[in-house]
Write a protein that holds these residues in place. Structure first.
Motif, PDB file in Angstrom:
ATOM      1  N   TYR A 123       0.857  -1.202   0.000  1.00  0.00           N
ATOM      2  CA  TYR A 123       0.000   0.000   0.000  1.00  0.00           C
ATOM      3  C   TYR A 123       0.885   1.241   0.000  1.00  0.00           C
ATOM      4  N   GLY A 124       0.241   2.379  -0.321  1.00  0.00           N
ATOM      5  CA  GLY A 124       1.015   3.621  -0.394  1.00  0.00           C
ATOM      6  C   GLY A 124       1.910   3.646  -1.614  1.00  0.00           C
ATOM      7  N   VAL A 125       1.486   2.986  -2.697  1.00  0.00           N
ATOM      8  CA  VAL A 125       2.308   2.974  -3.915  1.00  0.00           C
ATOM      9  C   VAL A 125       1.540   3.620  -5.078  1.00  0.00           C
ATOM     10  N   GLY A 126       2.278   4.189  -6.021  1.00  0.00           N
ATOM     11  CA  GLY A 126       1.666   4.777  -7.213  1.00  0.00           C
ATOM     12  C   GLY A 126       1.318   6.240  -7.027  1.00  0.00           C
ATOM     13  N   GLU A 127       1.044   6.883  -8.168  1.00  0.00           N
ATOM     14  CA  GLU A 127       0.740   8.316  -8.117  1.00  0.00           C
ATOM     15  C   GLU A 127      -0.642   8.555  -7.523  1.00  0.00           C
ATOM     16  N   HIS A 128      -0.784   9.689  -6.903  1.00  0.00           N
ATOM     17  CA  HIS A 128      -2.101  10.136  -6.445  1.00  0.00           C
ATOM     18  C   HIS A 128      -2.405  11.441  -7.179  1.00  0.00           C
ATOM     19  N   SER A 129      -3.414  11.411  -8.054  1.00  0.00           N
ATOM     20  CA  SER A 129      -3.758  12.588  -8.851  1.00  0.00           C
ATOM     21  C   SER A 129      -5.280  12.622  -9.028  1.00  0.00           C
ATOM     22  N   ASP A 130      -5.732  13.495  -9.931  1.00  0.00           N
ATOM     23  CA  ASP A 130      -7.179  13.608 -10.167  1.00  0.00           C
ATOM     24  C   ASP A 130      -7.744  12.398 -10.909  1.00  0.00           C
ATOM     25  N   THR A 131      -6.864  11.597 -11.506  1.00  0.00           N
ATOM     26  CA  THR A 131      -7.348  10.457 -12.298  1.00  0.00           C
ATOM     27  C   THR A 131      -6.857   9.110 -11.775  1.00  0.00           C
ATOM     28  N   HIS A 132      -5.982   9.150 -10.776  1.00  0.00           N
ATOM     29  CA  HIS A 132      -5.349   7.905 -10.324  1.00  0.00           C
ATOM     30  C   HIS A 132      -5.081   8.023  -8.828  1.00  0.00           C
ATOM     31  N   TRP A 133      -5.651   7.115  -8.044  1.00  0.00           N
ATOM     32  CA  TRP A 133      -5.521   7.244  -6.599  1.00  0.00           C
ATOM     33  C   TRP A 133      -4.730   6.071  -6.026  1.00  0.00           C
ATOM     34  N   GLY A 134      -3.448   6.058  -6.385  1.00  0.00           N
ATOM     35  CA  GLY A 134      -2.594   4.969  -5.906  1.00  0.00           C
ATOM     36  C   GLY A 134      -2.778   3.721  -6.739  1.00  0.00           C
ATOM     37  N   ASN A 218      -7.328 -25.738 -13.439  1.00  0.00           N
ATOM     38  CA  ASN A 218      -7.805 -24.561 -14.178  1.00  0.00           C
ATOM     39  C   ASN A 218      -7.416 -23.239 -13.511  1.00  0.00           C
ATOM     40  N   LEU A 219      -6.399 -23.292 -12.680  1.00  0.00           N
ATOM     41  CA  LEU A 219      -5.979 -22.109 -11.918  1.00  0.00           C
ATOM     42  C   LEU A 219      -5.676 -20.917 -12.821  1.00  0.00           C
ATOM     43  N   PHE A 220      -5.131 -21.187 -14.000  1.00  0.00           N
ATOM     44  CA  PHE A 220      -4.709 -20.081 -14.868  1.00  0.00           C
ATOM     45  C   PHE A 220      -5.704 -19.807 -16.002  1.00  0.00           C
ATOM     46  N   THR A 221      -6.845 -20.497 -15.989  1.00  0.00           N
ATOM     47  CA  THR A 221      -7.850 -20.250 -17.044  1.00  0.00           C
ATOM     48  C   THR A 221      -9.225 -19.862 -16.485  1.00  0.00           C
ATOM     49  N   THR A 222      -9.463 -20.129 -15.206  1.00  0.00           N
ATOM     50  CA  THR A 222     -10.761 -19.781 -14.615  1.00  0.00           C
ATOM     51  C   THR A 222     -10.948 -18.257 -14.621  1.00  0.00           C
ATOM     52  N   PRO A 223     -12.087 -17.767 -15.089  1.00  0.00           N
ATOM     53  CA  PRO A 223     -12.304 -16.307 -15.053  1.00  0.00           C
ATOM     54  C   PRO A 223     -12.323 -15.789 -13.620  1.00  0.00           C
ATOM     55  N   PRO A 224     -11.618 -14.684 -13.363  1.00  0.00           N
ATOM     56  CA  PRO A 224     -11.627 -14.121 -12.005  1.00  0.00           C
ATOM     57  C   PRO A 224     -12.958 -13.445 -11.682  1.00  0.00           C
ATOM     58  N   ILE A 225     -13.169 -13.181 -10.396  1.00  0.00           N
ATOM     59  CA  ILE A 225     -14.330 -12.389  -9.973  1.00  0.00           C
ATOM     60  C   ILE A 225     -14.179 -11.008 -10.621  1.00  0.00           C
ATOM     61  N   PRO A 226     -15.222 -10.523 -11.328  1.00  0.00           N
ATOM     62  CA  PRO A 226     -15.056  -9.272 -12.100  1.00  0.00           C
ATOM     63  C   PRO A 226     -15.180  -8.010 -11.248  1.00  0.00           C
ATOM     64  N   TYR A 227     -14.218  -7.828 -10.329  1.00  0.00           N
ATOM     65  CA  TYR A 227     -14.206  -6.595  -9.535  1.00  0.00           C
ATOM     66  C   TYR A 227     -13.856  -5.413 -10.432  1.00  0.00           C
ATOM     67  N   ARG A 228     -14.382  -4.263 -10.078  1.00  0.00           N
ATOM     68  CA  ARG A 228     -14.127  -3.044 -10.856  1.00  0.00           C
ATOM     69  C   ARG A 228     -12.771  -2.449 -10.469  1.00  0.00           C
ATOM     70  N   PRO A 229     -11.888  -2.196 -11.440  1.00  0.00           N
ATOM     71  CA  PRO A 229     -10.636  -1.507 -11.103  1.00  0.00           C
ATOM     72  C   PRO A 229     -10.928  -0.101 -10.586  1.00  0.00           C
ATOM     73  N   GLN A 230     -10.231   0.290  -9.534  1.00  0.00           N
ATOM     74  CA  GLN A 230     -10.475   1.600  -8.918  1.00  0.00           C
ATOM     75  C   GLN A 230     -10.216   2.752  -9.876  1.00  0.00           C
ATOM     76  N   ASN A 231      -9.132   2.619 -10.677  1.00  0.00           N
ATOM     77  CA  ASN A 231      -8.727   3.740 -11.532  1.00  0.00           C
ATOM     78  C   ASN A 231      -9.221   3.597 -12.972  1.00  0.00           C
ATOM     79  N   GLY A 232     -10.206   2.731 -13.188  1.00  0.00           N
ATOM     80  CA  GLY A 232     -10.672   2.462 -14.546  1.00  0.00           C
ATOM     81  C   GLY A 232     -11.770   3.393 -15.020  1.00  0.00           C
ATOM     82  N   GLY A 233     -12.209   4.325 -14.155  1.00  0.00           N
ATOM     83  CA  GLY A 233     -13.229   5.285 -14.575  1.00  0.00           C
ATOM     84  C   GLY A 233     -14.579   5.061 -13.920  1.00  0.00           C
ATOM     85  N   ASP A 234     -14.769   3.927 -13.225  1.00  0.00           N
ATOM     86  CA  ASP A 234     -16.064   3.651 -12.602  1.00  0.00           C
ATOM     87  C   ASP A 234     -16.270   4.426 -11.309  1.00  0.00           C
ATOM     88  N   TYR A 235     -15.168   4.915 -10.713  1.00  0.00           N
ATOM     89  CA  TYR A 235     -15.248   5.596  -9.412  1.00  0.00           C
ATOM     90  C   TYR A 235     -14.860   7.062  -9.550  1.00  0.00           C
TER      91      TYR A 235
END
Ligand code: FAD
Length: 259
Positions: A123-134, A218-235
């Motif tokens: 945690y505490g990694v990445g830029e914090h700006s108007d479009t990206h919050w870590g 099927n560890l590498f082929t099972t579709p993941p739970i489709p959580y919304r990326p924080q910085n993808g525009g949904d929030y």
């Protein structure tokens, strides 16, 4: 592929002990390189405190976040923390196995995350700006890796259904799946669940082993739970609320999945 299997149960002859052995055998048979963190046999220290950090100026008050950051950046973390961080960095997938204890993971496993998820690492990694919050919730140090939980419960499947008295299992596991795993960038797979453990016998174990083997295959082929990326525009940023156009009228954990 390299898989990290982390599990917690005080008794190796338990059901979880048998499942752990089965997981390691199956993954090895599939040709994977398996690293294991058997937290009870390692006598993992669960509490995060000043003993975790070899900070030269010990006169400074211990601050769990600031000291964690300083120690991570300066190489002052204890050796057990560094070893587990390295295992995480090196793995392609994490299998996290535990009995449900008081609606969550056993304390020793929570302490594994608290201590190795350092400030500047998890945690505490990445830029914090108007479009990206870590770099978090879909981005971060674990991006590109997969994670799957294997959870046993004393309660029945119906107790964890949508109207079950314990609450839906996907809600109970949300703080682990979304808060601990998706937060640092893991693609989180649907959990493998074993309910009503007191009724498990040889026949039942045989059946669950087969189903678990399929999931591991099927560890590498099972579709993941489709959580919304924080910085993808949904929030909205920095409020980090789901925008009005999504899931109108709904609240709660479920709105953070795109399905
Ligand atoms: P075990 O008790 O070791 O085994 C279960 C059964 O599997 C036994 O009958 C055993 O004979 C059989 N078995 C083991 N290995 C094999 C094998 N190789 N082949 C065939 N049969 C086998 N439950 C909830 O639902 N919600 C909670 O919030 C919750 N909180 C808890 C809190 C605490 C502190 C504790 C101690 C328990 C709690 N439980 C809760 C119950 C807990 O989830 C279960 O006890 C646990 O999941 C069972 O896993 P185990 O590995 O301990 O099983």
């Amino acid at each position: 592929m390299r898989i990290l299997h982390v599990w917690a149960h005080p008794e190796p002859r338990s059901l979880n002990g048998s499942i752990a052995t089965a997981i390691q055998k199956t993954l090895t048979d599939l040709g994977h390189q398996v690293d294991t963190s058997d937290l009870y046999r390692m006598k993992w220290k669960p509490q995060l405190d000043q003993d975790d950090f070899d900070v030269p100026d010990s006169a400074t008050a211990f601050h769990p976040e600031k000291t964690s950051r300083e120690a991570f950046l300066s190489g002052w973390q204890s050796a057990d923390i560094e070893t587990e961080q390295r295992k995480l960095v090196q793995c392609d997938a994490l299998v996290l196995q535990f009995p449900l204890w008081w609606y969550s993971m056993p304390a020793i496993m929570k302490g594994w995350f608290e201590r190795i998820y350092a400030y500047g690492f998890a945690y505490g990694v990445g830029e914090h700006s108007d479009t990206h919050w870590g770099d978090r919730f879909g981005e971060g140090a674990m991006s590109g890796k997969r994670a799957m939980t294997v959870v046993t419960t004393g309660g029945w499947e119906s107790h964890y259904s949508g109207r079950g008295v314990n609450g839906p299992i996907e809600d109970l596991l949300f703080p682990i799946h979304h808060g601990l795993l998706f937060y640092t960038g893991f693609d989180v797979l649907p959990p493998f669940l074993v309910h009503r453990t007191s009724k498990v016998d040889a026949e039942c174990f045989d059946d669950l082993s087969h189903r678990l083997n399929r999931r591991l295959e099927n560890l590498f082929t099972t579709p993941p739970i489709p959580y919304r990326p924080q910085n993808g525009g949904d929030y909205t940023i920095p409020a980090l609320e789901l925008r009005d156009g999504f899931e109108p009228g709904h609240t709660g954990f479920g709105i953070h999945r795109t399905e």
